[in-house]
Enzyme design. Structure first.
Site, short mmCIF file in Angstrom:
data_model
loop_
_atom_site.label_atom_id
_atom_site.label_comp_id
_atom_site.label_asym_id
_atom_site.label_seq_id
_atom_site.Cartn_x
_atom_site.Cartn_y
_atom_site.Cartn_z
N TYR A 77 0.85 -1.19 0.00
CA TYR A 77 0.00 0.00 0.00
C TYR A 77 0.88 1.24 0.00
CZ TYR A 77 -3.63 -3.32 1.51
OH TYR A 77 -4.49 -4.38 1.62
N HIS A 129 -0.05 -12.08 0.85
CA HIS A 129 -1.04 -11.21 0.22
C HIS A 129 -1.78 -11.89 -0.92
CE1 HIS A 129 -1.84 -6.62 -0.19
NE2 HIS A 129 -2.93 -7.29 -0.42
N GLY A 141 -18.42 -3.13 -0.11
CA GLY A 141 -18.51 -3.16 -1.57
C GLY A 141 -17.72 -2.06 -2.24
N ARG A 142 -16.53 -1.75 -1.69
CA ARG A 142 -15.66 -0.69 -2.24
C ARG A 142 -16.39 0.65 -2.30
NH1 ARG A 142 -11.25 -3.47 -3.61
NH2 ARG A 142 -11.46 -5.63 -4.28
#
Length: 324
Positions: A56, A123, A205-206
């Site tokens: 990230y 990941h 859901g993003r």
């Protein structure tokens, strides 16, 4: 905040995903001070489960989380991930070779400002390294005290079984929400058979399930949703209609759509700890309050009967490294 156990790891029922503070979403990285306040507020509200990853940013999200947790480290279960950055020079999307695992762990420990990682996830499954080799290395790191628990992210049933045979897997992280029910068929039954905890990421859901996303014009060029199949024109309109049905339930009981979506997830089992992501104090307050929301059997049935969201959860290239 209620707590559950992911296998034998005690965590708050609702965690906090830190990715969007630095990476992937419109506005990421523009206000680190607010992100730090959000982490502090989450801890004040009883959130003990914080999730990040070396990729990230890359790296800057771990550094941010490390700064925010200075003086608070012993109040949280800290999770991070390895495997999408190669420190060995290997080409390709994944590297979980033992050499890379060790290099990644040392980097994460330094950036997070800690002497141990509570939950260390692979990941994505690395087709180029046998899972037994990867987990064998992780087991060595457990023995050395550098990590406490082993996790997998977006792994399929066979990989989970093989990994667990080498060293107990504490948790598996996959996308799971009212919009993404895929883990129910193949992954969740295996986790429950083996007593492995489940950590849903993108439980809102993003952003769709919050009701706040009404147009792709809200995304800037850095936002990964801009080319995500769920957010393409035809799929987007279909999925908006599903989100509106979640909002209808929220109106019935006087809570927010995000709280309904999280309450539905919590009702799916006491071995589930979702990690909704946010970089805003108001949102973390809203999300953690979902712990007190109770849906009726009728409301749960209505939500569970919603048709699948349209479009894949990731691009074609990203899908190739999931659930394998």
């Amino acid at each position: 905040m209620k707590h559950i156990e992911l296998r034998d790891l005690d965590v708050s029922r609702i965690g906090l995903g830190a990715m969007g503070m630095s990476h992937g979403y419109t506005g990421a990285g523009v206000d680190d001070a607010e992100s730090v306040r959000t982490i502090h507020r989450a801890v004040e509200l009883g959130v003990t489960f914080i999730d990040t990853a070396e990729v990230y940013g890359p790296y800057v999200n771990e550094e941010l989380v490390g700064r925010a947790l200075k003086g608070r480290r012993d109040q949280v279960v800290l999770a991070t991930k390895f495997g999408l950055i190669s420190h060995t020079g290997r080409s390709g999307p994944t590297d979980s070779s033992p050499e890379n695992v060790r290099a990644a762990a040392e980097g994460s420990l330094k950036r997070l400002g800690t002497d141990h990682i509570d939950l260390y996830y692979q990941h994505r499954v690395d087709a180029g390294t046998p899972i037994e080799d990867t987990v064998g290395c992780l087991a060595e790191l457990v023995a050395e005290g550098k990590i406490r628990h082993i996790g997998l992210s977006e792994a399929g049933p066979d990989t989970i079984r093989r990994a667990h045979a080498v060293h107990p897997v504490t948790a598996v992280q996959s996308e799971y929400s009212l919009f993404t029910r895929d883990p129910e068929a193949r992954v969740l039954p295996v986790l429950r058979e083996l007593n492995i905890g489940f950590v849903p990421f993108s439980p809102l859901g993003r952003g769709f399930l919050t009701g706040a996303i009404r147009s792709t014009d809200q995304f800037d060029s850095t936002d990964f949703r801009a080319d995500n199949p769920r957010f393409t024109e035809g799929n987007f309109q279909h999925n908006l209609r599903l989100a509106d049905q979640v909002a209808d339930v929220a109106v019935q009981i006087g809570v927010t759509p995000a709280q309904v979506a999280l309450a539905w997830l919590l009702a799916q089992g006491d071995d589930i700890a979702p990690i909704p992501g946010t970089r805003r104090v108001a949102r973390v307050e809203e999300n953690t309050a979902a712990d007190a929301v109770r849906l009726t059997d009728e409301q749960l049935a209505r939500l569970s009967s919603l048709p699948p969201a349209a479009g894949d959860t990731h691009t074609e290239a990203q899908m190739r490294v999931m659930e394998r």
